[in-house]
Write an enzyme that holds these catalytic residues in place. Structure first.
Site, PDB file in Angstrom:
ATOM      1  CE1 TYR A  81       0.049   2.666  10.549  1.00  9.55           C
ATOM      2  CE2 TYR A  81       0.563   0.447  11.333  1.00  9.55           C
ATOM      3  CZ  TYR A  81      -0.355   1.380  10.856  1.00  9.55           C
ATOM      4  OH  TYR A  81      -1.667   1.042  10.699  1.00  9.55           O
ATOM      5  CG  HIS A 112      -1.763  -1.181   1.402  1.00  8.84           C
ATOM      6  ND1 HIS A 112      -2.295  -1.541   2.629  1.00  8.84           N
ATOM      7  CD2 HIS A 112      -2.182  -2.120   0.509  1.00  8.84           C
ATOM      8  CE1 HIS A 112      -3.020  -2.648   2.474  1.00  8.84           C
ATOM      9  NE2 HIS A 112      -2.955  -3.015   1.208  1.00  8.84           N
TER      10      HIS A 112
END
Length: 463
Positions: A128, A65
């Site tokens: 993240y 992605h």
């Protein structure tokens, strides 16, 4: 192991080697350390959200992605095989980088680069940071995990991997529309500096004052920054003497202070880097060589408005505030005026007690491009041409000599005497406008000597 940053074949994709401190109790690491990491060259990307994904069995495979924000990825527990594919338009489209991730490794992923991973151990926890809030309607560019062209060497075969049906159905590389390159927007693009910036920054687009007036709050609030990652503000009210009048004061504050503050707010809201140009007039000219930390002490209205704009820009997370002096471009300016007077046989009176350095717009644009492309630390930089400083009278004498006129034709006067013979109001000038260029040089940029640049400029067509 020391903290270190490694570059990859994908521009902007950086691998961070993290020191891990452990004993019988476990381990500790500084997973994100802004000051240390940006000092080594990691972009100060301004994270606003921390997300964590727990993965059950080994072989969980997610991605590929390319999301509309920057990411800083790492593993908190377990191990993962990370794979990244550049899905941005350009010569590196389709380039692949792989890295094994454990607690010692993190990766900075710029927007437009496809991110994916495959867990190599059960209960792997993937972490993240991102610099925009996740939203369900965000547009992702996606690539099939098994794309033959990218040919990611997944360590766990598909028969043993856990992959969602959605990730299996993404298009192949040949069917992917590349992520458009983020644009650079130059405001004040019709001015001398604006034109130099458009010539120096490939792909940059510009807005003139007629298209966006910094003195118009509604226009700034409605500024469309979709697809823009950098705003370069070359627009300003620069009529120093006129700023001392009632009407000029209002215009100077509207464009150089209030308008700049509004622009900074818009840039922050859209996550853009803001480049803004300031002036030696924010100082009182008492320092022998003013560095970036010199206290603001403007003498006149123009300098006061510019100082207010400096303060507004300085608190934005991603900014380059470039202070400069004595700007010379491709239009009307002091150097061209002296060249014209020399050709006309005039013996001008020129101030000899104001000392500084010229800044040619080509040099200022070159420094801007360098700071942006080298990912220099955000903050304030002084930018002028280099070399020995000089007074306005010394510069005028060089021009006259170049035109074949005697230097003695330039009559040196003091600022006070010059102002006394001028009927219109004049703004106070800093007597010394020499800016310290050390911080700029530390980024790897070497300013061109002003006297050589002056000779080169005089050899060009004034039209």
């Amino acid at each position: 192991m020391d903290l270190a940053i490694r570059h990859t074949a994908i521009p902007g994709l950086l691998v961070v080697d993290l020191p891990v401190h452990g004993d019988s109790r476990g381990w500790f690491k500084e997973n994100w350390q802004r000051a240390k990491m940006t000092a080594l060259g990691l972009p100060d990307f301004g994270p606003v959200q921390h997300s964590v994904a727990h993965n059950g069995p080994a072989g969980v495979t997610r991605g590929i992605h390319a999301e509309p924000w920057d990411k800083f990825v790492s593993v908190v527990h377990g191990r993962a095989f990370g794979a990244w594919v550049d899905l941005r338009e350009g010569s590196t489209f389709g380039t692949v980088h792989t890295e094994e991730l454990d607690e010692r490794t993190a990766v900075f992923v710029p927007r437009g680069v496809g991110n994916s991973y495959q867990t190599l151990a059960p209960d792997t926890v993937y972490s993240y940071l991102v610099n925009a809030h996740w939203r369900p309607d965000a547009h992702y560019t996606m690539l099939n995990l098994a794309d033959e062209t990218a040919a990611v060497p997944w360590p766990i075969p598909w028969a043993d991997a856990t992959v969602s049906d959605k990730d299996r159905a993404h298009p192949r590389l040949g069917e992917v529309s590349p992520v458009p390159a983020a644009r650079t927007l130059v405001l004040g693009s019709a001015g001398q500096l604006g034109r130099a910036l458009l010539a120096q920054l490939p792909g940059a687009v510009g807005l003139t004052r007629a298209e966006l007036d910094l003195g118009d709050p509604a226009a700034i609030a409605g500024l469309d920054l979709s697809g823009v990652d950098t705003v370069v503000n070359a627009a300003a009210f620069t009529q120093v003497d006129r700023a001392e009048t009632d009407d000029g004061r209002r215009q100077a504050w509207a464009a150089n202070a209030t308008g700049v503050a509004a622009l900074a707010a818009v840039a922050v809201r859209h996550g853009c880097t803001l480049v803004h140009y300031s002036s030696d007039y924010v100082f009182d000219g008492t320092a022998h060589e003013a560095d970036e930390g010199e206290p603001l002490a403007p003498l006149g209205v123009y300098g006061q408005a510019k100082a207010a704009g400096d303060l507004a820009v300085s608190v934005t997370p991603r900014h380059y505030l470039l202070r400069t002096s004595w700007v010379v471009g491709d239009g009307g300016n002091f150097v061209r005026t002296m060249q014209r007077l020399a050709g006309g046989g005039v013996e001008p009176r020129v101030v000899d007690d104001q000392v500084g350095r010229l800044t040619f717009t080509s040099e200022l644009a070159r420094a801007t491009a360098h700071l942006l492309t080298s990912a220099a630390p955000y903050g304030t930089y002084h930018v002028t041409n280099g070399g020995e400083p000089g007074s306005w009278a010394q510069i005028a004498r060089r021009v006259f000599a170049h035109e074949g006129r005697p230097e003695s034709a330039v009559r040196a006067v003091t600022t006070q005497d010059y102002a006394a013979d001028t009927p219109d109001p004049t703004a106070p000038r800093p007597p010394r406008s020499v800016l310290d260029l050390s911080r700029l040089r530390a980024t790897g940029f070497e300013p061109t000597d002003q006297w050589q640049a002056l000779e080169d400029y005089l050899g060009t067509d004034p039209a």
